[in-house]
Design a protein around this motif. Structure first.
Motif, short mmCIF file in Angstrom:
data_model
loop_
_atom_site.label_atom_id
_atom_site.label_comp_id
_atom_site.label_asym_id
_atom_site.label_seq_id
_atom_site.Cartn_x
_atom_site.Cartn_y
_atom_site.Cartn_z
N ARG A 149 0.84 -1.21 0.00
CA ARG A 149 0.00 0.00 0.00
C ARG A 149 0.87 1.26 0.00
O ARG A 149 0.63 2.20 -0.76
CB ARG A 149 -0.91 -0.02 1.22
N ASP A 150 1.90 1.25 0.83
CA ASP A 150 2.78 2.42 0.91
C ASP A 150 3.61 2.58 -0.36
O ASP A 150 3.89 3.70 -0.79
CB ASP A 150 3.70 2.30 2.13
N GLU A 151 4.01 1.45 -0.96
CA GLU A 151 4.82 1.52 -2.18
C GLU A 151 4.05 2.12 -3.34
O GLU A 151 4.59 2.94 -4.10
CB GLU A 151 5.31 0.12 -2.55
N PHE A 152 2.78 1.73 -3.47
CA PHE A 152 2.00 2.18 -4.62
C PHE A 152 0.98 3.27 -4.26
O PHE A 152 0.38 3.88 -5.16
CB PHE A 152 1.28 1.00 -5.27
N GLY A 153 0.74 3.47 -2.97
CA GLY A 153 -0.20 4.50 -2.55
C GLY A 153 -1.65 4.12 -2.76
O GLY A 153 -2.53 4.98 -2.72
N GLU A 154 -1.93 2.83 -2.97
CA GLU A 154 -3.29 2.38 -3.25
C GLU A 154 -3.72 1.29 -2.27
O GLU A 154 -2.92 0.79 -1.49
CB GLU A 154 -3.40 1.88 -4.70
N THR A 155 -4.99 0.92 -2.32
CA THR A 155 -5.57 -0.02 -1.36
C THR A 155 -5.13 -1.46 -1.64
O THR A 155 -5.18 -1.92 -2.79
CB THR A 155 -7.10 0.07 -1.41
N SER A 179 -5.89 -2.41 -5.49
CA SER A 179 -6.98 -1.80 -6.25
C SER A 179 -6.90 -0.29 -6.18
O SER A 179 -6.46 0.27 -5.17
CB SER A 179 -8.34 -2.28 -5.72
N ALA A 180 -7.35 0.36 -7.26
CA ALA A 180 -7.25 1.82 -7.34
C ALA A 180 -8.18 2.34 -8.42
O ALA A 180 -8.61 1.59 -9.30
CB ALA A 180 -5.81 2.22 -7.67
N PRO A 181 -8.50 3.63 -8.38
CA PRO A 181 -9.20 4.24 -9.51
C PRO A 181 -8.36 4.07 -10.78
O PRO A 181 -7.13 4.23 -10.74
CB PRO A 181 -9.30 5.72 -9.10
N ALA A 182 -9.00 3.73 -11.88
CA ALA A 182 -8.26 3.43 -13.10
C ALA A 182 -7.40 4.61 -13.56
O ALA A 182 -6.32 4.40 -14.12
CB ALA A 182 -9.25 3.04 -14.19
N ALA A 183 -7.86 5.83 -13.30
CA ALA A 183 -7.11 7.00 -13.75
C ALA A 183 -5.74 7.09 -13.06
O ALA A 183 -4.80 7.65 -13.63
CB ALA A 183 -7.91 8.27 -13.47
N ARG A 184 -5.63 6.53 -11.85
CA ARG A 184 -4.37 6.56 -11.11
C ARG A 184 -3.58 5.26 -11.25
O ARG A 184 -2.45 5.16 -10.76
CB ARG A 184 -4.63 6.80 -9.62
N PHE A 185 -4.18 4.27 -11.87
CA PHE A 185 -3.55 2.95 -11.97
C PHE A 185 -3.61 2.49 -13.42
O PHE A 185 -4.37 1.61 -13.78
CB PHE A 185 -4.29 1.98 -11.05
N VAL A 223 -9.46 10.11 -2.39
CA VAL A 223 -10.28 9.32 -3.32
C VAL A 223 -9.59 7.97 -3.49
O VAL A 223 -8.42 7.90 -3.89
CB VAL A 223 -10.41 10.02 -4.69
N ARG A 224 -10.29 6.89 -3.14
CA ARG A 224 -9.68 5.57 -3.20
C ARG A 224 -10.73 4.53 -3.55
O ARG A 224 -11.92 4.76 -3.39
CB ARG A 224 -9.02 5.22 -1.87
N LEU A 225 -10.26 3.39 -4.00
CA LEU A 225 -11.14 2.27 -4.32
C LEU A 225 -10.96 1.24 -3.21
O LEU A 225 -9.90 0.63 -3.09
CB LEU A 225 -10.77 1.67 -5.68
N ALA A 226 -11.98 1.07 -2.36
CA ALA A 226 -11.82 0.16 -1.22
C ALA A 226 -13.16 -0.43 -0.82
O ALA A 226 -14.17 0.27 -0.78
CB ALA A 226 -11.20 0.90 -0.04
N ALA A 227 -13.13 -1.72 -0.50
CA ALA A 227 -14.29 -2.39 0.10
C ALA A 227 -14.14 -2.29 1.61
O ALA A 227 -13.24 -1.62 2.13
CB ALA A 227 -14.33 -3.84 -0.35
N SER A 228 -15.02 -2.96 2.34
CA SER A 228 -14.92 -3.04 3.80
C SER A 228 -14.72 -4.49 4.19
O SER A 228 -15.18 -5.41 3.50
CB SER A 228 -16.20 -2.50 4.46
N ARG A 229 -14.05 -4.71 5.31
CA ARG A 229 -13.82 -6.07 5.78
C ARG A 229 -15.16 -6.77 5.96
O ARG A 229 -16.08 -6.24 6.57
CB ARG A 229 -13.05 -6.04 7.10
N SER A 284 -5.89 2.89 1.00
CA SER A 284 -5.04 3.97 0.54
C SER A 284 -5.23 5.19 1.44
O SER A 284 -6.32 5.41 1.98
CB SER A 284 -5.41 4.33 -0.90
N ARG A 285 -4.19 5.97 1.61
CA ARG A 285 -4.29 7.18 2.42
C ARG A 285 -4.81 8.37 1.61
O ARG A 285 -4.99 9.46 2.15
CB ARG A 285 -2.91 7.53 3.01
N ARG A 286 -5.05 8.15 0.34
CA ARG A 286 -5.55 9.23 -0.51
C ARG A 286 -7.03 9.46 -0.26
O ARG A 286 -7.77 8.55 0.13
CB ARG A 286 -5.30 8.89 -1.98
#
Length: 268
Positions: free
Chosen positions: A110-116, A234-240, A139-145, A135-137
């Motif tokens: 997560r820290d390496e790529f900045g995404e979830t 996982s991430a928004p496609a625009a950032r990944f 706007v992020r793409l994330a589910a819940s446990r 992700s700490r951003r």
């Protein structure tokens, strides 16, 4: 005059030679589960009959009941039965150990790529999220446990099913259906099986806007855990963008290899 037997308190257990605490139904269930545990590919109804001596109708009822409670999974195509995911609740400590082992690695990626980063598990005919490192951003793409997602539209689902027998994959897809989550979702079994060939060839799976229209996700299986599990980013496609997928997959595969080299009970 007849002799009297020595008096014994009714609360006292009978002599060892007189004890028989077994219950026939429980014995039969244990016999079936032992067969399932020892089998690699699964067992047939006839094999249960031969091994237990039960009438075929009785063996069928036992298997049906175990299947209804998810302790047995039956392959519709072959008729083979195998242990089901109902036992995962009994393996909660195993799952917790897996989560503890994987979490530091997920935090690192997560820290390496900045995404979830995610840890998912096959639960019946869906994916359940065991852990999510968001992700700490803003706007992020994330589910819940504890959230569940389809097999056919997710990278986690593809990564896991790519290592299951084809007959079982077909059964899972038939059970869950293949609804179109987006315009890019794979909605036919044959196309999905072709996608799994690609996953096996490249060593990772991709959800390219198939589960969320604006999302992209890459996943690899955790083959050394004895559980149908996978990890993903996982991430928004625009950032990944697509050009970054292979690099993320390489990082995830390094994690999977590290986890596979540790004993199942060892925490990283």
């Amino acid at each position: 005059m007849s002799s009297l037997s020595p008096h014994r308190n009714s609360d006292e257990p009978p002599p060892a030679e007189d004890r028989d605490y077994s219950l026939r139904a429980v014995d039969r269930v244990c016999a079936i589960l032992n067969l399932l545990q020892e089998s690699v590919d699964g067992i047939t109804l006839n094999e249960v009959v031969e091994a237990t001596g039960m009438p075929k109708s009785s063996a069928y009822r036992y298997l049906w009941t175990l299947e209804a409670h998810r302790y047995v999974e039956r392959d519709e195509a072959t008729g083979l039965c195998r242990l089901g995911l109902g036992f995962l609740g009994m393996q909660s400590r195993h799952l917790e150990l897996l989560r503890e082992r994987v979490r530091p690695w997920l935090e690192g990626v997560r820290d390496e790529f900045g995404e979830t980063a995610n840890l998912g598990l096959l639960d019946s005919d869906h994916i359940i999220y065991i852990d999510i490192i968001e992700s700490r951003r803003g706007v992020r793409l994330a589910a819940s446990r504890g959230d569940r997602d389809p097999l056919h539209s997710t990278a986690l689902g593809k990564a896991i099913t790519a290592h299951l027998p084809e007959a079982r994959v077909r059964e899972l897809l038939e059970r869950s259906g293949m609804p179109a989550r987006t315009e890019r979702t794979i909605v036919t079994v044959e196309d999905y099986l072709a996608e799994l060939d690609k996953v096996r060839a490249q060593g990772y799976a991709v959800d390219d806007g198939e589960n969320e229209a604006d999302g992209r996700c890459v996943a690899v299986p955790l083959l050394g855990t004895n559980l149908p599990a996978a990890i993903s980013l996982s991430a928004p496609a625009a950032r990944f963008p697509q050009r970054d997928v292979a690099g993320a997959a390489k990082a995830l595969r390094r994690i999977a290899e590290q986890i596979s080299t540790r004993p199942s009970g060892e925490v990283a």
